[in-house]
Design an enzyme around this catalytic site. Structure first.
Site, PDB file in Angstrom:
ATOM      1  N   HIS A  57       0.852  -1.194   0.000  1.00 50.83           N
ATOM      2  CA  HIS A  57       0.000   0.000   0.000  1.00 50.83           C
ATOM      3  C   HIS A  57       0.884   1.238   0.000  1.00 50.83           C
ATOM      4  CE1 HIS A  57      -2.295   3.048   2.552  1.00 50.83           C
ATOM      5  NE2 HIS A  57      -2.972   2.993   1.410  1.00 50.83           N
ATOM      6  N   HIS A 132       2.364  11.215  -1.274  1.00 54.47           N
ATOM      7  CA  HIS A 132       1.489  10.783  -0.182  1.00 54.47           C
ATOM      8  C   HIS A 132       1.628  11.799   0.945  1.00 54.47           C
ATOM      9  CE1 HIS A 132       0.055   7.804   3.067  1.00 54.47           C
ATOM     10  NE2 HIS A 132      -0.982   8.221   2.371  1.00 54.47           N
TER      11      HIS A 132
END
Length: 341
Positions: A57, A132
């Site tokens: 992930h 991110h």
């Protein structure tokens, strides 16, 4: 049968990619660099959508740049707060979801990569970065690292899932797609029937890379697969119990044909989670204590048309995640043996 399974697993997982001085094997050092090539012949003609495949992930987030601007994936409030240098240091603790580089993940057995990309404000060259919360490495550098591994392991197949795009206009997409083509060339697998994708078929064609592109631009390029072909339901919870219930429910609803399936075995922090564990970060607050329970769920699964396919996790090196997922494929071999009895 159990003894045979254990023996086969030892043969496949017995190599250490990067031995440490103590001589012991950590989960990140057990080498699964050629696990697809090492699968028994019976599984060479099983659709990839029926195999158990480990994934990560936010795969690229092993490094983020505290000195760069906050990413366009963040709210205006976070961007204002990030003007304080300490805030970016704390953001890093919650933005990083992996310890291993692309190469190290590949050697550990990871074959699915969850990728989020963005342009960077003020960049005149239209370079694309992983993102991110904070900016990561350049996408081009990551693609080259993956391609270098694939060149040395010609029977391994990877799934690159570009599922979030930020601050990207048409020119940015064109540049990214050009970079993908430059990096992988003939290794790219054109979109086709999901059920036709089997290891033996891909080996014969010398194809190693499946690119999923969650944006209408996929229609213009035969080597881009539509995002709908790889659904990845998201539980969005901090509770392991709720996560496992969600994973079971979405697996029961999985389409038996026409797509892959990603089980996101991850917990997602809420604002209050971050507030309570501000200094500890994602790994120490949520992941470390819950990964064993998540791994226990993985061990109970079985691959197949209505079973698990791709399973993703944060910090894949903290437990024997990749090896545990890979070994689920032995159950397909055991099914075949039982059918012959």
């Amino acid at each position: 049968m159990l003894a045979v399974r254990k023996a086969r697993s030892k043969l496949r997982m017995g190599t250490i990619c990067s031995p440490n001085p103590s001589g012991t094997k950590t989960s990140s050092e057990v080498c699964n660099a050629d696990w697809m090539a090492s699968l028994p012949p019976h599984l060479h003609n099983v659709p990839l959508s029926n195999l158990a495949i480990p994934g990560s992930h936010d795969s690229f987030s092993y490094w983020v740049d505290e000195k760069s601007p906050v990413g366009p994936d963040q709210t205006p409030a976070i961007k204002r707060l990030a003007r304080i240098s300490l805030v970016k240091k704390l953001m890093k603790k919650w933005s990083v979801t992996q310890n291993l580089t692309f190469r190290e993940q590949l050697e550990a057995g990871i074959r699915y990569f969850d990728l989020r990309v963005s342009s960077k404000p003020g960049d005149a060259d239209q370079e694309i970065y992983f993102i991110h919360g904070l900016f990561g490495i350049k996408v081009w550098d990551g693609l080259m690292e993956i391609d270098s591994f694939l060149a040395q392991h010609p029977r391994e197949i990877v799934f690159l899932d570009f599922n979030h795009f930020y601050a990207m206009e048409e020119a940015h997409h064109q540049r990214l797609i050009l970079r993908i083509r430059e990096a992988f060339g003939s290794k790219l697998c054109s979109a086709c029937s999901v059920e036709s994708l089997r290891l033996q078929t891909l080996w014969e064609k010398k194809c190693q890379v499946l690119i999923f592109y969650h944006c209408p631009f996929y229609k213009q390029y035969p080597f881009l697969w539509p995002g709908k072909k790889i659904p990845a339901p998201w539980a969005n919870t901090t509770s392991v119990h709720k996560l496992i219930l969600f994973l079971e429910t979405t697996l029961s609803e999985r389409a038996p044909r026409g797509s892959f399936h990603v089980s996101q075995a991850i917990l997602t922090p809420r604002v209050k989670t971050i507030a309570r564990g501000l200094v500890g970060g994602l790994k120490n607050t949520l992941v470390h204590r819950n990964l064993p329970a998540i791994l226990d769920w993985v061990k109970t699964q079985k691959p197949g048309a209505m079973g698990v396919n791709i399973i993703t996790s944060d910090f894949v090196d903290l437990v024997d995640f990749a090896t545990t997922v890979i070994e689920l494929n032995d159950l397909l071999q055991e099914d075949r043996a039982l059918a012959k009895c």
